[in-house]
Design a protein around this motif. Structure first.
Motif, mmCIF file in Angstrom:
data_model
loop_
_atom_site.group_PDB
_atom_site.id
_atom_site.type_symbol
_atom_site.label_atom_id
_atom_site.label_comp_id
_atom_site.label_asym_id
_atom_site.label_seq_id
_atom_site.Cartn_x
_atom_site.Cartn_y
_atom_site.Cartn_z
ATOM 1 N N TRP A 18 0.817 -1.216 0.000
ATOM 2 C CA TRP A 18 0.000 0.000 0.000
ATOM 3 C C TRP A 18 0.855 1.273 0.000
ATOM 4 C CZ3 TRP A 18 -5.017 -0.925 -0.881
ATOM 5 C CH2 TRP A 18 -5.471 -2.216 -0.632
ATOM 6 N N ASN A 19 2.123 1.168 0.422
ATOM 7 C CA ASN A 19 3.041 2.307 0.459
ATOM 8 C C ASN A 19 3.989 2.339 -0.736
ATOM 9 O OD1 ASN A 19 2.233 3.368 3.033
ATOM 10 N ND2 ASN A 19 3.350 1.688 4.013
ATOM 11 N N HIS A 62 -2.196 6.374 -4.610
ATOM 12 C CA HIS A 62 -2.191 7.748 -5.138
ATOM 13 C C HIS A 62 -2.987 8.701 -4.250
ATOM 14 C CE1 HIS A 62 0.112 6.868 -8.677
ATOM 15 N NE2 HIS A 62 -0.687 5.848 -8.966
ATOM 16 N N LYS A 63 -4.111 8.249 -3.731
ATOM 17 C CA LYS A 63 -4.949 9.121 -2.901
ATOM 18 C C LYS A 63 -4.342 9.376 -1.524
ATOM 19 C CE LYS A 63 -9.625 9.555 -1.026
ATOM 20 N NZ LYS A 63 -10.975 8.973 -0.990
ATOM 21 N N TRP A 64 -3.952 8.319 -0.839
ATOM 22 C CA TRP A 64 -3.564 8.453 0.571
ATOM 23 C C TRP A 64 -2.072 8.669 0.784
ATOM 24 C CZ3 TRP A 64 -7.624 9.739 2.938
ATOM 25 C CH2 TRP A 64 -8.860 9.172 2.630
ATOM 26 N N VAL A 65 -1.234 8.048 0.001
ATOM 27 C CA VAL A 65 0.211 8.145 0.220
ATOM 28 C C VAL A 65 0.807 9.272 -0.629
ATOM 29 C CG1 VAL A 65 2.416 6.907 0.131
ATOM 30 C CG2 VAL A 65 0.330 5.708 0.836
ATOM 31 N N GLN A 66 0.620 9.184 -1.940
ATOM 32 C CA GLN A 66 1.237 10.165 -2.829
ATOM 33 C C GLN A 66 0.651 11.561 -2.651
ATOM 34 O OE1 GLN A 66 0.575 9.831 -7.128
ATOM 35 N NE2 GLN A 66 2.802 9.943 -7.364
ATOM 36 N N GLN A 67 -0.669 11.684 -2.672
ATOM 37 C CA GLN A 67 -1.297 13.007 -2.611
ATOM 38 C C GLN A 67 -1.442 13.537 -1.193
ATOM 39 O OE1 GLN A 67 -4.962 12.638 -4.818
ATOM 40 N NE2 GLN A 67 -3.897 12.328 -6.761
ATOM 41 N N ALA A 68 -1.914 12.712 -0.271
ATOM 42 C CA ALA A 68 -2.179 13.187 1.094
ATOM 43 C C ALA A 68 -0.952 13.101 2.007
ATOM 44 C CB ALA A 68 -3.336 12.406 1.712
#
Length: 126
Positions: A18-19, A62-68
């Motif tokens: 997930w990371n 993309h939503k939680w790691v990359q963007q947020a």
């Protein structure tokens, strides 16, 4: 997958997917972790097979790691019996504050691949 070391390695690899920033590495991890027609269930979705798993994990990355800027972490003890694995996780911000918690219950096949993954969200910290 009967030893504590293997179960811990499985859960660490699960969290790492997930990371994972590299798309090809994410795909490779998914193929190592899940059976070809393995399932992933959340309260709002069900995906099956490598293509759908690739999309699910990539969207979450993309939503939680990359963007947020959050990171997923394993927390607590791993429990297992009869090819079932239970573990807790948390999502933390850049300062190490927990912003989301949950747990997964994995059912493994005879080779130790995930055939079903049920993800539950816990109460988020205040």
């Amino acid at each position: 997958m009967n030893t504590e070391f293997n179960i811990n390695a499985l859960t660490e690899d699960y969290i790492a997917v997930w990371n994972e920033p590299d798309e090809e590495q994410r795909k490779a991890r998914i193929r190592r972790l899940w059976a070809k027609n393995g399932w992933h269930f959340t309260p709002s979705m069900a995906v099956q097979g490598y293509e759908e798993l690739d999309a699910r994990v990539s969207i979450a990355y993309h939503k939680w790691v990359q963007q947020a800027g959050y990171r997923f972490h394993h927390c607590g003890a791993v429990q297992n019996h009869h090819r079932g694995v239970y573990f807790q996780w948390e999502m933390q911000d850049a300062d190490g504050r927990t912003v989301s918690v949950g747990f997964d219950f994995l059912q493994l096949d005879e080779a130790g691949a995930i055939i079903s993954d049920h993800q539950f969200l816990g109460k988020n910290p205040a």
